[in-house]
Write a protein that holds these residues in place. Structure first.
Motif, mmCIF file in Angstrom:
data_model
loop_
_atom_site.group_PDB
_atom_site.id
_atom_site.type_symbol
_atom_site.label_atom_id
_atom_site.label_comp_id
_atom_site.label_asym_id
_atom_site.label_seq_id
_atom_site.Cartn_x
_atom_site.Cartn_y
_atom_site.Cartn_z
ATOM 1 N N ALA A 98 -18.754 112.157 89.560
ATOM 2 C CA ALA A 98 -18.041 112.438 90.807
ATOM 3 C C ALA A 98 -18.687 111.759 92.002
ATOM 4 N N TRP A 99 -20.020 111.871 92.105
ATOM 5 C CA TRP A 99 -20.719 111.394 93.296
ATOM 6 C C TRP A 99 -20.870 109.872 93.324
ATOM 7 N N MET A 100 -21.384 109.304 92.237
ATOM 8 C CA MET A 100 -21.687 107.875 92.230
ATOM 9 C C MET A 100 -20.485 106.995 91.902
ATOM 10 N N ILE A 101 -19.462 107.585 91.267
ATOM 11 C CA ILE A 101 -18.354 106.765 90.791
ATOM 12 C C ILE A 101 -17.021 107.164 91.429
ATOM 13 N N ALA A 102 -16.608 108.426 91.236
ATOM 14 C CA ALA A 102 -15.258 108.824 91.644
ATOM 15 C C ALA A 102 -15.034 108.721 93.147
#
Length: 453
Positions: A98-102
């Motif tokens: 969620a944090w690094m990609i989405a």
């Protein structure tokens, strides 16, 4: 089931929860994948769709069902593996997925697929430094407001976006751009490509992270008994699956019909816009661009709010919700400047490493009534993680030009289903069998597998 709940109410609630589940799984960033699969597969688009169907449509809804059958939380679902495993898996998923990609991907897709379509004559290298900070400024503004405004935006936006995409899908079938051509992707390659690309949606982990909200939605509607709960949960899952199949399948077919029309130099982020422009002209491309920007914004706001909430929880309240929103947004802002292709490439190692374990856990959860031996869970999950690590090594080394030991590559290629991305399946089954036998012989206790509704 309560006598006050009639058949009509059950159908209505299946649709309501199913559409809500669809809206969460249907992230705006995922729009870029189905057209790309069809474009690359060309005449093999149907095989590629079967692969995407498994990892990008079926498994995500099975994830929510598995959570529902095992008590509604990741910690309870993974309790047979280890008491700490669920919390660790949730932490890794939230931080890396969620944090690094989405969240960064929403900003990049909004810029490349949305804004630059609306203003193609502007200098992209300059505009990106204005658009992305503005995007996250709006994200912060809405995420700091924990009222129902986000929910209202989602209820308005999702039907509009689905309506637009529905028109595009039907249009692409009635008046296709062209005939899908042979792109050189032959044999089992289209299926494997669809299967692996389905990993990129991240929706299995999305189900693990956010599945509890659907389970609670079913309970809140009065389905607290086992029969009623399962009826609505399974019904909602069916609605979600066919919604994903219609949109993803239609967009993949659109990409396939453009395989002989557009050149191979079109980027992944711009492909859908180019296809829609060929199909419906400039007006259609602009309408899609606006919808994508708004959808990306809503997705970013929701994910940022969830991450900020968990930061408060992880810090024991020492970090405020407001500080969490700012920290998530600012770090995601930096990552967004890498662009869609960079973020997608960054995501691949994560999914190759953890997706086999995620799928394994979901399948065990679905069949939890048959696997009450904790050793089966431990052995199968351990082997899935190990095989994910091998897959990661082979994938990364190949792209970096690093020569891996010949026997390692030969071992991987010799595994059943390795050509379609399921090299981990047989080792996981063997690990489950051996783990279960060892656990039984050792006389070790098992975690309770009683359903909680």
């Amino acid at each position: 089931m309560s006598n006050t709940i009639g058949t009509r109410s059950i159908y209505r609630d299946c649709l309501i929860v199913g559409f809500a589940m669809f809206a969460v799984f249907f992230g705006a960033g995922n729009l870029i994948f189905p057209p790309q699969i069809g474009f690359v597969a060309g005449a093999g688009w149907a095989k590629a769709l079967c692969g995407l169907l498994l990892t990008g449509m079926l498994l995500p809804v099975l994830t929510v069902i598995a959570l529902g059958l095992c008590g509604g939380s990741v910690e309870r679902l993974t309790a047979p593996i280890a008491s700490w495993f669920g919390s660790a898996l949730l932490f890794v998923s939230l931080v890396f997925l969620a944090w690094m990609i989405a969240v960064p991907r929403t900003a990049s897709v909004a810029f490349e697929t949305g804004f630059m379509t609306l203003a193609p004559s502007l200098n992209a290298h300059i505009c990106v430094w204005i658009f992305i900070p503005l995007f996250f400024a709006v994200t912060i503004y809405f995420a700091l407001d924990r009222s129902n405004v986000i929910d209202r935006i989602g209820r308005i936006l999702t039907p509009l976006l689905l309506g637009l995409l529905g028109i595009i899908v039907i249009w692409s079938v009635l008046a296709p751009l062209g005939t899908p051509v042979d792109t050189g992707v032959a044999g089992a390659a289209p299926f494997g490509m669809g299967l692996i690309t389905g990993y990129q949606t991240g929706d299995v982990f999305g189900g693990l992270m956010f599945g509890i909200i659907f389970i609670e939605a079913v309970r809140d509607r009065g389905y607290t008994d086992k029969t009623g709960f399962k009826t609505v949960l399974f019904g909602a899952a069916v609605v979600t699956f066919f919604g994903l199949l219609f949109v993803y399948g239609g967009l993949e077919y659109l990409g396939a019909t453009g395989s002989g029309v557009l050149g191979s130099d079109v980027t992944q982020a711009n492909l859908l816009t180019r296809l829609v422009a060929e199909l419906a002209g400039r007006f259609g491309a602009n309408a899609l661009a606006i919808a994508v920007v708004l959808a990306c914004l809503t997705t970013a706001v929701g994910a940022t709010a969830v991450l900020a909430k968990y930061i408060v929880q992880w810090s024991g309240g020492r970090v405020s919700y407001r500080a969490g929103v700012w920290f998530v947004s600012l770090t995601s802002l930096v990552q967004s400047f890498g662009g869609v292709d960079h973020i997608v490439a960054l995501a691949e190692p994560f999914f190759r490493l953890f997706y086999p374990a995620g799928i394994c856990i979901v399948l065990l959860g679905i069949l939890s009534c048959f696997f009450t031996n904790d050793g089966v869970w431990k052995g199968a999950t351990l082997m899935a993680i190990l095989m994910g690590f091998v897959d990661l090594i082979l994938s990364v080394s190949g792209k970096m030009g690093i020569v891996v030991p010949t026997h390692l590559q030969a071992f991987y290629d010799a595994l059943p289903l390795s050509s379609v991305g399921f090299a981990w399946l047989v080792p996981a089954i063997i690990g489950g069998v051996l783990g279960g036998v060892w656990w039984q012989i050792a006389g070790m206790p098992n975690v309770s597998h009683v359903d909680t509704f």
